[in-house]
Design an enzyme around this catalytic site. Sequence first.
Site, PDB file in Angstrom:
ATOM      1  N   GLY A   7      26.789 -78.462  73.032  1.00  0.00           N
ATOM      2  CA  GLY A   7      27.459 -78.585  71.794  1.00  0.00           C
ATOM      3  C   GLY A   7      26.627 -77.791  70.806  1.00  0.00           C
ATOM      4  N   ASP A  32      27.377 -74.243  75.056  1.00  0.00           N
ATOM      5  CA  ASP A  32      28.865 -74.729  74.575  1.00  0.00           C
ATOM      6  C   ASP A  32      29.813 -74.173  75.732  1.00  0.00           C
ATOM      7  OD1 ASP A  32      29.620 -75.838  71.382  1.00  0.00           O
ATOM      8  OD2 ASP A  32      31.326 -75.067  72.962  1.00  0.00           O
ATOM      9  N   ASN A  86      31.670 -82.951  69.841  1.00  0.00           N
ATOM     10  CA  ASN A  86      32.411 -83.689  68.991  1.00  0.00           C
ATOM     11  C   ASN A  86      32.745 -85.142  69.342  1.00  0.00           C
ATOM     12  OD1 ASN A  86      33.306 -81.514  70.475  1.00  0.00           O
ATOM     13  ND2 ASN A  86      35.350 -81.358  69.682  1.00  0.00           N
ATOM     14  N   THR A  89      38.260 -88.976  65.844  1.00  0.00           N
ATOM     15  CA  THR A  89      38.979 -90.129  65.918  1.00  0.00           C
ATOM     16  C   THR A  89      40.142 -89.871  66.882  1.00  0.00           C
ATOM     17  OG1 THR A  89      38.363 -90.543  63.756  1.00  0.00           O
ATOM     18  CG2 THR A  89      40.252 -91.731  64.576  1.00  0.00           C
ATOM     19  N   CYS A 271      32.340 -86.953  58.975  1.00  0.00           N
ATOM     20  CA  CYS A 271      31.645 -88.254  59.262  1.00  0.00           C
ATOM     21  C   CYS A 271      32.232 -89.365  58.403  1.00  0.00           C
ATOM     22  CB  CYS A 271      30.179 -87.934  58.812  1.00  0.00           C
ATOM     23  SG  CYS A 271      29.143 -87.012  59.870  1.00  0.00           S
TER      24      CYS A 271
HETATM   25  C1  UDX Z   1      27.255 -87.148  55.652  1.00  0.00           C
HETATM   26  C2  UDX Z   1      26.161 -88.159  55.321  1.00  0.00           C
HETATM   27  O1  UDX Z   1      25.640 -87.418  54.083  1.00  0.00           O
HETATM   28  C3  UDX Z   1      24.998 -87.546  56.342  1.00  0.00           C
HETATM   29  O2  UDX Z   1      23.889 -88.334  56.178  1.00  0.00           O
HETATM   30  C4  UDX Z   1      25.859 -87.478  57.584  1.00  0.00           C
HETATM   31  O3  UDX Z   1      24.925 -87.371  58.924  1.00  0.00           O
HETATM   32  C5  UDX Z   1      27.030 -87.136  57.931  1.00  0.00           C
HETATM   33  O4  UDX Z   1      27.956 -87.464  56.876  1.00  0.00           O
HETATM   34  P1  UDX Z   1      28.265 -84.768  55.045  1.00  0.00           P
HETATM   35  O5  UDX Z   1      29.527 -85.182  55.389  1.00  0.00           O
HETATM   36  O6  UDX Z   1      27.906 -83.470  55.471  1.00  0.00           O
HETATM   37  O7  UDX Z   1      27.029 -86.092  55.346  1.00  0.00           O
HETATM   38  O8  UDX Z   1      28.162 -84.460  53.276  1.00  0.00           O
HETATM   39  P2  UDX Z   1      27.973 -85.412  52.117  1.00  0.00           P
HETATM   40  O9  UDX Z   1      27.090 -84.887  51.133  1.00  0.00           O
HETATM   41  O10 UDX Z   1      27.585 -86.757  52.648  1.00  0.00           O
HETATM   42  O11 UDX Z   1      29.400 -85.369  51.423  1.00  0.00           O
HETATM   43  C6  UDX Z   1      30.553 -86.150  51.840  1.00  0.00           C
HETATM   44  C7  UDX Z   1      31.735 -86.126  50.838  1.00  0.00           C
HETATM   45  O12 UDX Z   1      31.547 -86.998  49.849  1.00  0.00           O
HETATM   46  C8  UDX Z   1      31.997 -84.651  50.514  1.00  0.00           C
HETATM   47  O13 UDX Z   1      33.382 -84.453  50.337  1.00  0.00           O
HETATM   48  C9  UDX Z   1      31.290 -84.889  48.789  1.00  0.00           C
HETATM   49  O14 UDX Z   1      31.981 -83.930  48.160  1.00  0.00           O
HETATM   50  C10 UDX Z   1      31.586 -86.266  48.728  1.00  0.00           C
HETATM   51  N1  UDX Z   1      30.794 -86.832  47.563  1.00  0.00           N
HETATM   52  C11 UDX Z   1      29.497 -87.189  47.607  1.00  0.00           C
HETATM   53  C12 UDX Z   1      31.441 -87.527  46.455  1.00  0.00           C
HETATM   54  O15 UDX Z   1      32.498 -87.352  46.239  1.00  0.00           O
HETATM   55  N2  UDX Z   1      30.801 -87.970  45.690  1.00  0.00           N
HETATM   56  C13 UDX Z   1      29.331 -88.079  45.627  1.00  0.00           C
HETATM   57  O16 UDX Z   1      28.570 -88.609  44.777  1.00  0.00           O
HETATM   58  C14 UDX Z   1      28.503 -87.571  46.942  1.00  0.00           C
HETATM   59  P1  ADP Z   2      29.697 -81.362  64.940  1.00  0.00           P
HETATM   60  O1  ADP Z   2      30.013 -81.052  63.556  1.00  0.00           O
HETATM   61  O2  ADP Z   2      29.268 -82.889  65.502  1.00  0.00           O
HETATM   62  O3  ADP Z   2      28.570 -80.640  65.289  1.00  0.00           O
HETATM   63  P2  ADP Z   2      31.452 -79.495  66.299  1.00  0.00           P
HETATM   64  O4  ADP Z   2      32.783 -79.808  66.705  1.00  0.00           O
HETATM   65  O5  ADP Z   2      31.239 -78.542  65.255  1.00  0.00           O
HETATM   66  O6  ADP Z   2      30.861 -81.122  65.751  1.00  0.00           O
HETATM   67  O7  ADP Z   2      30.705 -79.193  67.478  1.00  0.00           O
HETATM   68  C1  ADP Z   2      30.923 -79.764  68.708  1.00  0.00           C
HETATM   69  C2  ADP Z   2      30.737 -78.695  69.806  1.00  0.00           C
HETATM   70  O8  ADP Z   2      30.741 -79.406  71.214  1.00  0.00           O
HETATM   71  C3  ADP Z   2      32.042 -77.673  69.843  1.00  0.00           C
HETATM   72  O9  ADP Z   2      31.409 -76.309  69.789  1.00  0.00           O
HETATM   73  C4  ADP Z   2      32.691 -78.050  71.280  1.00  0.00           C
HETATM   74  O10 ADP Z   2      33.066 -76.899  72.111  1.00  0.00           O
HETATM   75  C5  ADP Z   2      31.289 -78.564  72.069  1.00  0.00           C
HETATM   76  N1  ADP Z   2      31.676 -79.291  73.234  1.00  0.00           N
HETATM   77  C6  ADP Z   2      32.550 -80.256  73.401  1.00  0.00           C
HETATM   78  N2  ADP Z   2      32.474 -80.513  74.840  1.00  0.00           N
HETATM   79  C7  ADP Z   2      31.744 -80.127  75.432  1.00  0.00           C
HETATM   80  C8  ADP Z   2      31.108 -79.956  76.770  1.00  0.00           C
HETATM   81  N3  ADP Z   2      31.494 -80.976  77.668  1.00  0.00           N
HETATM   82  N4  ADP Z   2      30.016 -79.087  77.016  1.00  0.00           N
HETATM   83  C9  ADP Z   2      29.612 -78.139  76.375  1.00  0.00           C
HETATM   84  N5  ADP Z   2      30.037 -78.003  74.880  1.00  0.00           N
HETATM   85  C10 ADP Z   2      31.117 -79.053  74.674  1.00  0.00           C
END
Ligand code: UDX
Ligand code: ADP
Length: 452
Positions: A7, A32, A86, A89, A271
């Site tokens: 991935g 990948d 990935n 959901t 996330c």
């Molecule tokens: C999050 C977690 O922080 C990280 O630890 C986990 O591994 C993956 O999910 P990420 O989604 O990359 O990371 O971004 P993050 O900085 O957490 O922001 C998430 C969302 O919340 C964004 O849309 C950001 O703009 C929003 N946010 C963040 C707010 O609206 N208010 C805040 O105070 C902080």
């Molecule tokens: P994340 O944010 O969790 O890193 P992404 O969607 O950006 O998620 O990346 C996941 C990657 O995993 C994609 O590039 C997808 O092509 C790859 N992937 C999914 N299934 C497989 C698989 N069976 N073997 C190799 N790569 C895979």
Amino acid sequence: MKICCIGAGYVGGPTMAMISLKCPDIKVTVVDINADRIAAWNSDDLPVFEPGLTEIVLSTRGKNLFFTTDVDKAIADADIIFISVNTPTKTYGIGAGRAADLRFIEACARRIAKVSKNDKVIVEKSTIPVRTAESIKRIFDTSGTQARFQVLSNPEFLAEGTAMTDLENPDRILIGGERSPEGEKAIQKLVNVYAHWVPKKKIITTNLWSSELSKLTANAFLAQRISSTNAISALCEVTGADVDEVAYAIGMDDRIGSKFLKASVGFGGSCFQKDILNLVYLCEHFGLPAVAEYWEQVVSMNNHQKKRFTVRIVHSLFNTVAGKRLAIFGYAFKKDTNDIRESAAIDVCRDLLAEQAQLAVYDPKVSSETVLSSLGLGAEDESVTHCQSAYEAAEDSHAIAILTEWDEFKDLDFEKIYQSMNKPAFIFDGRNILDLEKLRAIGFEAHGIGKS
Ligand code: UDX
Ligand code: ADP
């Protein structure tokens, strides 16, 4: 020592780049099935935008960092395999809309079982529901292979936009494993990788299930803080309180702390929503509907916040935006990333289009194709124009909506922008990054989140 990461996405790419930088003695291969993605990782134009990432990839690529579509060979050669695919959901069948779709994880486990000839440590990097390791182990145990596997959970806590500094200086590294002699040995193997640059006291080890559940819990808690602030922002708007002042005041309390209290148009990203819905589904699965309902409210509040923002725009613009040009500043779910997954901008734009607005979108890192496809529109659609600058987007518009907090928006010449717009000219700052008083002095009708 050889590491393979399955991935090459937002998690796998940056994480392996950091390991390759900090561990010159380890050969790291990222694989990948998406050939375009691998080609991009091998080019000068990486598929993931992340400050500091390009420099690291350029310094280690071809030395101890490799990107390839030859999945089987990399698996066969590796001592440690990270699964970083990935886990979206589920959109179909049982648990649709809430449960995690684990089909990519399962495909990886089956592939690993099929091509492995020697013993390996398998690391779950992707965020997965608690007890996923059990399923992976079952696949290995029944595959008939001679190779023996230890499954570890090592969730990633990096945030996009700050991934490289988060990886270099993590608050903690969490490693969960089986509490057996073989499990402890596998845990130690992975600890030794991180110990190349992370202080030992920051590397914590737990049982598998605690580690898996900690990731979902951490994200649910962080998202809950934002939804709590956003709930209060609605109250601020009708009472004359200012949500930034409230957040500052409560954040000074050590027990609360100042981070993740910023009101916004709503959280996005790959996330938060996904992990909370997953937690909700797990609670229901384990017969805990009250607990499920409690966490579901965090997502409901977020949806409400996005909707509230759109409603405020429409009301302010005399209850109709039909045929009006509206400038959208920022489309990514936060600054310093080209990722739009679950971005609040998608919902806001979709709702504004439903009101028949004409949108002029500018984001420094998000392409026109990405914007259009997220809205289900084709290139020929005339309701959305993709612009090359904020100035171009603002020209002839009735209002500006700031949906991503890109730094460059703070330095714009708003006098010039004001001149180019229809009057009255509105600004809706969905990120509270601008000085509303200054904008009002220019002539704008300026609105922030949680500000009356
Ligand atoms: C999050 C977690 O922080 C990280 O630890 C986990 O591994 C993956 O999910 P990420 O989604 O990359 O990371 O971004 P993050 O900085 O957490 O922001 C998430 C969302 O919340 C964004 O849309 C950001 O703009 C929003 N946010 C963040 C707010 O609206 N208010 C805040 O105070 C902080
Ligand atoms: P994340 O944010 O969790 O890193 P992404 O969607 O950006 O998620 O990346 C996941 C990657 O995993 C994609 O590039 C997808 O092509 C790859 N992937 C999914 N299934 C497989 C698989 N069976 N073997 C190799 N790569 C895979």
